[in-house]
Motif scaffolding. Structure first.
Motif, PDB file in Angstrom:
ATOM      1  N   GLY B   9       0.839  -1.229   0.026  1.00 26.92           N
ATOM      2  CA  GLY B   9       0.003  -0.097  -0.142  1.00 26.92           C
ATOM      3  C   GLY B   9       0.947   1.118   0.044  1.00 26.92           C
ATOM      4  O   GLY B   9       0.790   2.188  -0.850  1.00 26.92           O
ATOM      5  N   PHE B  10       1.947   1.365   0.774  1.00 25.57           N
ATOM      6  CA  PHE B  10       2.761   2.340   0.871  1.00 25.57           C
ATOM      7  C   PHE B  10       3.604   2.562  -0.385  1.00 25.57           C
ATOM      8  O   PHE B  10       3.835   3.730  -0.995  1.00 25.57           O
ATOM      9  CB  PHE B  10       3.714   2.507   2.048  1.00 25.57           C
ATOM     10  CG  PHE B  10       2.915   2.832   3.425  1.00 25.57           C
ATOM     11  CD1 PHE B  10       2.361   4.143   3.630  1.00 25.57           C
ATOM     12  CD2 PHE B  10       2.858   1.771   4.432  1.00 25.57           C
ATOM     13  CE1 PHE B  10       1.805   4.508   4.714  1.00 25.57           C
ATOM     14  CE2 PHE B  10       2.013   2.209   5.689  1.00 25.57           C
ATOM     15  CZ  PHE B  10       1.409   3.459   5.811  1.00 25.57           C
ATOM     16  N   LEU B  52       6.552  -9.117  -6.216  1.00 25.26           N
ATOM     17  CA  LEU B  52       5.321  -7.977  -5.943  1.00 25.26           C
ATOM     18  C   LEU B  52       6.271  -6.811  -5.905  1.00 25.26           C
ATOM     19  O   LEU B  52       5.587  -5.489  -6.068  1.00 25.26           O
ATOM     20  CB  LEU B  52       4.628  -8.375  -4.703  1.00 25.26           C
ATOM     21  CG  LEU B  52       3.893  -9.817  -5.060  1.00 25.26           C
ATOM     22  CD1 LEU B  52       2.937 -10.086  -3.592  1.00 25.26           C
ATOM     23  CD2 LEU B  52       2.862  -9.689  -6.115  1.00 25.26           C
ATOM     24  N   VAL B  53       7.466  -6.632  -5.641  1.00 25.10           N
ATOM     25  CA  VAL B  53       8.212  -5.429  -5.656  1.00 25.10           C
ATOM     26  C   VAL B  53       9.666  -5.627  -6.109  1.00 25.10           C
ATOM     27  O   VAL B  53      10.114  -6.810  -6.437  1.00 25.10           O
ATOM     28  CB  VAL B  53       8.404  -4.823  -4.399  1.00 25.10           C
ATOM     29  CG1 VAL B  53       7.110  -4.695  -3.356  1.00 25.10           C
ATOM     30  CG2 VAL B  53       9.211  -5.866  -3.293  1.00 25.10           C
ATOM     31  N   SER B  70      10.317  -0.706  -5.268  1.00 31.04           N
ATOM     32  CA  SER B  70       9.068  -0.231  -5.935  1.00 31.04           C
ATOM     33  C   SER B  70       8.097  -1.217  -6.195  1.00 31.04           C
ATOM     34  O   SER B  70       8.391  -2.228  -6.299  1.00 31.04           O
ATOM     35  CB  SER B  70       9.678   0.462  -7.386  1.00 31.04           C
ATOM     36  OG  SER B  70      10.764   1.078  -7.107  1.00 31.04           O
ATOM     37  N   ILE B  71       6.874  -1.035  -6.418  1.00 30.98           N
ATOM     38  CA  ILE B  71       5.738  -1.904  -6.506  1.00 30.98           C
ATOM     39  C   ILE B  71       5.812  -2.326  -7.995  1.00 30.98           C
ATOM     40  O   ILE B  71       6.110  -1.235  -8.849  1.00 30.98           O
ATOM     41  CB  ILE B  71       4.422  -1.283  -6.002  1.00 30.98           C
ATOM     42  CG1 ILE B  71       3.311  -2.469  -5.941  1.00 30.98           C
ATOM     43  CG2 ILE B  71       3.934  -0.231  -6.960  1.00 30.98           C
ATOM     44  CD1 ILE B  71       2.183  -2.090  -5.111  1.00 30.98           C
ATOM     45  N   ALA B  76       0.908  -4.336  -7.562  1.00 37.06           N
ATOM     46  CA  ALA B  76      -0.465  -3.212  -7.377  1.00 37.06           C
ATOM     47  C   ALA B  76      -1.541  -4.300  -7.794  1.00 37.06           C
ATOM     48  O   ALA B  76      -2.630  -4.126  -6.965  1.00 37.06           O
ATOM     49  CB  ALA B  76      -0.330  -2.514  -8.721  1.00 37.06           C
ATOM     50  N   ARG B  77      -1.709  -5.382  -8.709  1.00 40.57           N
ATOM     51  CA  ARG B  77      -2.600  -6.068  -8.791  1.00 40.57           C
ATOM     52  C   ARG B  77      -2.935  -6.935  -7.500  1.00 40.57           C
ATOM     53  O   ARG B  77      -4.388  -6.891  -6.681  1.00 40.57           O
ATOM     54  CB  ARG B  77      -2.531  -7.141  -9.814  1.00 40.57           C
ATOM     55  CG  ARG B  77      -3.735  -7.259 -10.833  1.00 40.57           C
ATOM     56  CD  ARG B  77      -3.240  -8.103 -12.260  1.00 40.57           C
ATOM     57  NE  ARG B  77      -2.329  -7.394 -12.839  1.00 40.57           N
ATOM     58  CZ  ARG B  77      -1.245  -7.940 -13.171  1.00 40.57           C
ATOM     59  NH1 ARG B  77      -0.845  -9.043 -13.025  1.00 40.57           N
ATOM     60  NH2 ARG B  77      -0.302  -7.089 -14.266  1.00 40.57           N
ATOM     61  N   GLU B  78      -1.975  -7.454  -6.890  1.00 41.17           N
ATOM     62  CA  GLU B  78      -2.245  -8.127  -5.883  1.00 41.17           C
ATOM     63  C   GLU B  78      -2.657  -7.423  -4.713  1.00 41.17           C
ATOM     64  O   GLU B  78      -3.591  -7.723  -3.869  1.00 41.17           O
ATOM     65  CB  GLU B  78      -0.817  -8.668  -5.064  1.00 41.17           C
ATOM     66  CG  GLU B  78      -0.832  -9.288  -3.785  1.00 41.17           C
ATOM     67  CD  GLU B  78      -1.619 -10.441  -3.498  1.00 41.17           C
ATOM     68  OE1 GLU B  78      -2.004 -11.190  -4.682  1.00 41.17           O
ATOM     69  OE2 GLU B  78      -2.148 -10.735  -2.540  1.00 41.17           O
TER      70      GLU B  78
END
Lengths: 222, 222
Positions: B9-10, B52-53, B70-71, B76-78
């Motif tokens: 989220g962050f 995921l990052v 970074s995402i 972002a989908r997850e």
DNA sequence: TCCAACATGTAACCGGTTACATGATTCA
DNA sequence: TGAATCATGTAACCGGTTACATGTTGGA
């Protein structure tokens, strides 16, 4: 560790086995402290090695043997010592709040759905608790456990208050969210409010030095 | 695991290091989700291994190198998948309730002292949160994070509501307890309400078969 | 016949906490 | 000079959850 003291508390009512402890544990304090049998057995062993409880094997011909635990004088002392100390509290962990916090990252409707879902769960919990209260009354009354029953009831009150507060908050939150424009949300699910982290950090530091009292308050672990 | 998603989220706001995540984490969602750096670092590594990052080392001459996370699109989908799912919730664990539950085992005055102590703590927490809200406003406003600020505020509301409900319950409880006779308590700290456990178990079973709905409600894990 | 209840556990795992380690820079 | 900040970690531990193991008896 609270489990130890919860077990001591029950054993202070009378001697029993781990299996029986589990059965009395769940319907009485299960709503604010869960414990599995697989955790109770080793914990009882530990209490025994600390001299806070004693164990006696009760041989049974037909069924497996029972290990009946009784509280010792040391155990009773430990229990009342613990009871009079101020209660510690466990870090609050609320996944729902994380979802709300990042609420701008999901469509309005979905966020509201998540909130409604939780409210429904809370309503069910409240209903269950209220029905349980009937049982509590019957059970406690039957045994002349007026004192135990009184405090039991108080903890149920706490639960109910807690859950209703949750529902009230959710309803107010939904209300506020519904009044928001759709554009407030991140419909296309791209980056929300991309921020310059370095600048944000600088800002945080600045606030921290300029109004340290506020920051101190904020970071104080609850 | 919620921590993973909180970090996502962050990072969805912008790329940053573990150290920076910790700094933004604490004042914003620290009041309902704590995480130590020693937990964040390995978690970030895990997120990276799950794709995921992404991590990029930023070499610094004077200070230690930074690992900027970074995402990814997958991340972002997850994140948005997770956000739209109904929230799980963690078992409530309230040591204070255990103390109240066994309240008959300690002197009236001591029980009240324990409750008052907790109420004081709650009042302090509320004050801190309210001061924090000022900071939140300043911080969010400065960056044009109106959206983030709005939801941030909602979570603070939840906290405040939760804590005030706690105080209200304590005050009511103290009131009820104060009206009790001293004899209601176990002044000499001997066995309280010694019960015949076998008979109690029989009774529990009987209730269970006679009014199963109630029992089902009662044992439903919240 | 099959499941629930009785009764006891072990073992692997998991998320989180605490303690420790390192080493540079900056500010009081 | 010494503490705080920057920046990264490792390791031990701890409480709790989940899964698995064992073997009997009694009721649907």
């Amino acid at each position: 560790m609270s489990l130890k003291h919860a077990l001591l508390g029950f054993l202070n009512y009378g001697s029993m086995t781990g299996y029986e402890l589990k059965k009395i544990f769940d319907p009485s304090i299960g709503h604010f402290w869960n414990a599995e049998l697989s955790q109770m057995y080793p914990t009882l062993k530990q209490l025994e090695s600390e001299g806070l409880v004693e164990m006696e094997v009760e041989v049974q011909a037909d069924k497996p043997n029972r290990k009946v635990y009784s509280i010792t004088d040391d155990g009773a002392r430990e229990l009342s010592d613990w009871l009079t100390q101020p209660a510690t509290h466990v870090q609050i962990r609320e996944p729902l709040m994380i979802k709300v916090f990042f609420g701008a990252s999901l469509p309005k409707g979905e966020l509201i759905a998540v909130l409604r879902h939780r409210a429904d769960e809370l309503r069910q919990t409240i209903e269950a608790q209220e029905q349980g209260r009937v049982l509590i009354g019957k059970f406690a009354g039957t045994f002349g456990l007026d004192r135990a029953g009184f405090f039991w009831d108080l903890t149920v009150d706490a639960g109910l208050k807690h859950y209703s507060a949750g529902i009230e908050w959710i309803e107010a939150a939904i209300d506020k969210i519904e009044r928001l424009d759709e554009s407030f949300f991140d419909a296309e699910r791209s980056r929300v409010d991309a921020i310059d982290v370095r600048r944000a950090m600088e800002m945080l530091d600045k606030l921290k030095t300029e109004m340290p009292e506020v920051f101190a308050g904020l970071t104080t672990r609850e």
